[in-house]
Design a protein around this motif. Structure first.
Motif, PDB file in Angstrom:
ATOM      1  N   HIS A 178       0.579  11.863   3.459  1.00 51.66           N
ATOM      2  CA  HIS A 178      -0.724  11.279   3.768  1.00 51.66           C
ATOM      3  C   HIS A 178      -0.574   9.841   4.248  1.00 51.66           C
ATOM      4  CE1 HIS A 178      -3.072  14.654   2.675  1.00 51.66           C
ATOM      5  NE2 HIS A 178      -2.882  14.576   1.369  1.00 51.66           N
ATOM      6  N   GLY A 179       0.363   9.090   3.623  1.00 50.93           N
ATOM      7  CA  GLY A 179       0.572   7.702   4.036  1.00 50.93           C
ATOM      8  C   GLY A 179       0.995   7.598   5.482  1.00 50.93           C
ATOM      9  N   ALA A 211      -8.154  10.669   0.062  1.00 52.76           N
ATOM     10  CA  ALA A 211      -9.177   9.631  -0.107  1.00 52.76           C
ATOM     11  C   ALA A 211      -8.618   8.429  -0.857  1.00 52.76           C
ATOM     12  CB  ALA A 211     -10.379  10.206  -0.857  1.00 52.76           C
ATOM     13  N   THR A 212      -7.733   8.689  -1.833  1.00 52.97           N
ATOM     14  CA  THR A 212      -7.125   7.591  -2.579  1.00 52.97           C
ATOM     15  C   THR A 212      -6.198   6.777  -1.695  1.00 52.97           C
ATOM     16  OG1 THR A 212      -7.266   8.833  -4.653  1.00 52.97           O
ATOM     17  CG2 THR A 212      -5.680   7.048  -4.569  1.00 52.97           C
ATOM     18  N   GLN A 213      -5.413   7.473  -0.855  1.00 51.43           N
ATOM     19  CA  GLN A 213      -4.546   6.766   0.092  1.00 51.43           C
ATOM     20  C   GLN A 213      -5.384   5.921   1.063  1.00 51.43           C
ATOM     21  OE1 GLN A 213      -0.741   8.014   0.828  1.00 51.43           O
ATOM     22  NE2 GLN A 213      -1.139   7.804  -1.335  1.00 51.43           N
ATOM     23  N   ARG A 245      13.687   5.987   0.843  1.00 53.27           N
ATOM     24  CA  ARG A 245      13.355   6.753  -0.354  1.00 53.27           C
ATOM     25  C   ARG A 245      11.858   6.815  -0.639  1.00 53.27           C
ATOM     26  NH1 ARG A 245      13.778   1.854  -3.823  1.00 53.27           N
ATOM     27  NH2 ARG A 245      15.880   1.232  -3.174  1.00 53.27           N
ATOM     28  N   GLY A 246      11.045   6.179   0.210  1.00 55.82           N
ATOM     29  CA  GLY A 246       9.601   6.251   0.018  1.00 55.82           C
ATOM     30  C   GLY A 246       9.110   5.435  -1.156  1.00 55.82           C
ATOM     31  N   HIS A 247       9.579   4.184  -1.286  1.00 57.74           N
ATOM     32  CA  HIS A 247       9.152   3.335  -2.388  1.00 57.74           C
ATOM     33  C   HIS A 247       7.642   3.193  -2.396  1.00 57.74           C
ATOM     34  CE1 HIS A 247       7.826  -0.492  -4.116  1.00 57.74           C
ATOM     35  NE2 HIS A 247       8.865  -0.402  -4.923  1.00 57.74           N
ATOM     36  N   SER A 248       7.040   3.315  -3.577  1.00 59.23           N
ATOM     37  CA  SER A 248       5.620   3.033  -3.734  1.00 59.23           C
ATOM     38  C   SER A 248       5.384   2.532  -5.142  1.00 59.23           C
ATOM     39  CB  SER A 248       4.764   4.287  -3.468  1.00 59.23           C
ATOM     40  OG  SER A 248       5.093   5.314  -4.369  1.00 59.23           O
ATOM     41  N   PRO A 305       0.270   4.836  -1.109  1.00 60.96           N
ATOM     42  CA  PRO A 305       1.143   5.084   0.044  1.00 60.96           C
ATOM     43  C   PRO A 305       2.447   4.314  -0.140  1.00 60.96           C
ATOM     44  CG  PRO A 305      -1.054   4.334   0.730  1.00 60.96           C
ATOM     45  CD  PRO A 305      -0.949   4.102  -0.735  1.00 60.96           C
ATOM     46  N   PRO A 306       3.540   4.788   0.460  1.00 58.86           N
ATOM     47  CA  PRO A 306       4.790   4.022   0.396  1.00 58.86           C
ATOM     48  C   PRO A 306       4.570   2.573   0.838  1.00 58.86           C
ATOM     49  CG  PRO A 306       5.212   6.194   1.296  1.00 58.86           C
ATOM     50  CD  PRO A 306       3.717   6.068   1.160  1.00 58.86           C
TER      51      PRO A 306
END
Length: 411
Positions: free
Chosen positions: A41-42, A261-263, A348-351, A357-358
């Motif tokens: 989604h990000g 929606a949260t993203q 690695r998609g840090h979030s 989102p990352p």
């Protein structure tokens, strides 16, 4: 290659050792699914932003589905309460009262609950911190919302807002390890981000859906399999298999219905951070989040210092200077370490967590737009007054960290 004994040595030309052999965290199926959805989604939302799409909140089929699921969850809780009351008042005798009491006891922790103002951490009231509340109010006006009713302080590398009652009392929690490493403009961006959540229509943080999440999480806790079971407990685990799978499935479905929606709300909150503190400050905030591990390491080093264990004047002096030493440490982080963390995060998609989102995508989204100046500024005198209002809380949290140790982001 730039080298610093405190940080990883890596090659900026070929990315050698950019993300050295860090063992992957063990995550459950739900957590893995959340992070994968957050990444997908990000990336999609970033593409929409750069293409000029309108991300303003809107009611769609996913939001309606999320509310329908949440109402069904609350309906199950209500049914458990009704069954418990029926067993107690139907006049079926004493044996029927046992399942009645059991069902009511089961329904009690499943009831819809709102967070409370914490009583285990320093809380700043408006009359004790007028400058800090005034800054929050000014940023809230820029965000098109109202300020908060209570500000709490803790030792997390984080900040958050939540609603604490049906009357809509708002709680802002400031993690001092994050607050202390930010510049004044980055602090304004942080507050702009958090207050932006109130004007972005985040479905997951709404009253109905948020309380349903807590109920489902409680169900999952009750139904969790027993580790190293005895023969009898093995049959209990087997009996729990179907309801546990059902609860897990409902949680995953609710995640899918709300995560986009949260993203979207996070990207909109980042835009509000830029509007309040400037694009440059919001980007700097993202960079600070990327090196949050350094904050944790620095605080653990503080707790392991012999002066942290003493109970004399040197201990008090050590505690008093802890936040200043932390800020100095973060200011000394070289630029090549920020670059490495950004590249490692892309790999690695840090979030911040599985609902965000990352971080590198959030940073790219801020840089993709037209840079905006700060709508709110805070001069040196104001910063000094705010620091004075936080002085007692700073000392209290520092003493707790040195006394109890530091476990990580949510200590």
């Amino acid at each position: 290659m730039h080298t610093d004994d405190r940080f990883t040595v890596w090659c900026a030309a070929c990315d050698w050792n950019v993300d050295p052999g860090r063992p992957e965290e063990k995550r459950g199926r739900l957590e893995r699914a959340r992070r994968e959805l957050a990444r997908r989604h990000g990336e999609k939302l970033l593409a929409e932003v750069t293409a000029g799409a309108d991300l303003r909140p809107r009611r769609d089929a996913s939001a309606l589905l999320a509310h329908a699921i949440a109402l069904a969850v609350h309906g199950v809780t209500l049914a458990v309460v009704a069954a418990g009351v029926l067993f107690l008042v139907a006049g079926w005798g004493v044996p029927a009262m046992i399942p009645g009491v059991f069902l009511l006891a089961l329904a009690w922790p499943l009831r819809p609950r709102l967070p409370r103002v914490p009583d285990d951490r320093p809380v700043l009231r408006r009359d004790a911190a007028p400058e800090l509340y005034g800054l929050v109010d000014e940023i809230a006006r820029v965000a098109g919302t109202r300020g908060v009713d209570v500000i709490a302080v803790d030792a997390s590398v984080n900040a958050s807002v939540t609603t604490c009652s049906l009357r809509g009392r708002r709680l802002l929690t400031l993690g001092l390890p994050l607050w202390e490493i930010l510049s004044p403009r980055q602090r304004i961006a942080l507050l702009g981000h958090e207050l932006g959540h109130y004007s972005n229509g985040d479905t997951r943080h709404g009253l109905v859906v948020a309380t349903a999440y807590r109920s489902l999480t409680t169900w999952r806790y009750y139904l969790a399999p027993i580790a190293r079971p005895t023969p009898v407990e093995w049959f209990v685990n087997l009996a729990y298999l179907v309801p546990r799978t059902l609860v897990q499935g409902v949680l995953m479905l609710l995640d899918r219905a709300t995560l986009r929606a949260t993203q979207r709300a996070e990207y909109l909150a980042d835009a509000m951070a830029a509007r309040a503190g400037s694009t440059e400050a919001a980007v700097g905030l993202m960079d600070r989040l990327l090196v949050a591990d350094s904050v944790v390491v620095a605080l653990r080093r503080e707790t392991n210092d012999p002066r942290a264990r003493r109970r004399d004047s040197s201990h008090a002096a050590w505690a008093a200077g802890m936040w200043d030493r932390l800020a100095v440490h973060l200011r000394s982080v070289p630029e090549h370490e920020y670059t490495r963390q950004r590249r490692a995060g892309a790999l690695r998609g840090h979030s911040v967590d599985s609902t965000h989102p990352p971080t590198h995508l959030r940073r790219e989204c801020l840089l993709a737009g037209v840079p905006v100046p700060a709508a709110v500024t805070s001069g040196g005198d104001r910063e000094e007054r705010i620091a004075g209002e936080l002085a007692e809380a700073r000392a209290t949290v520092a003493r707790r960290v040195l006394r109890d140790g530091y476990d990580g982001y949510d200590s």
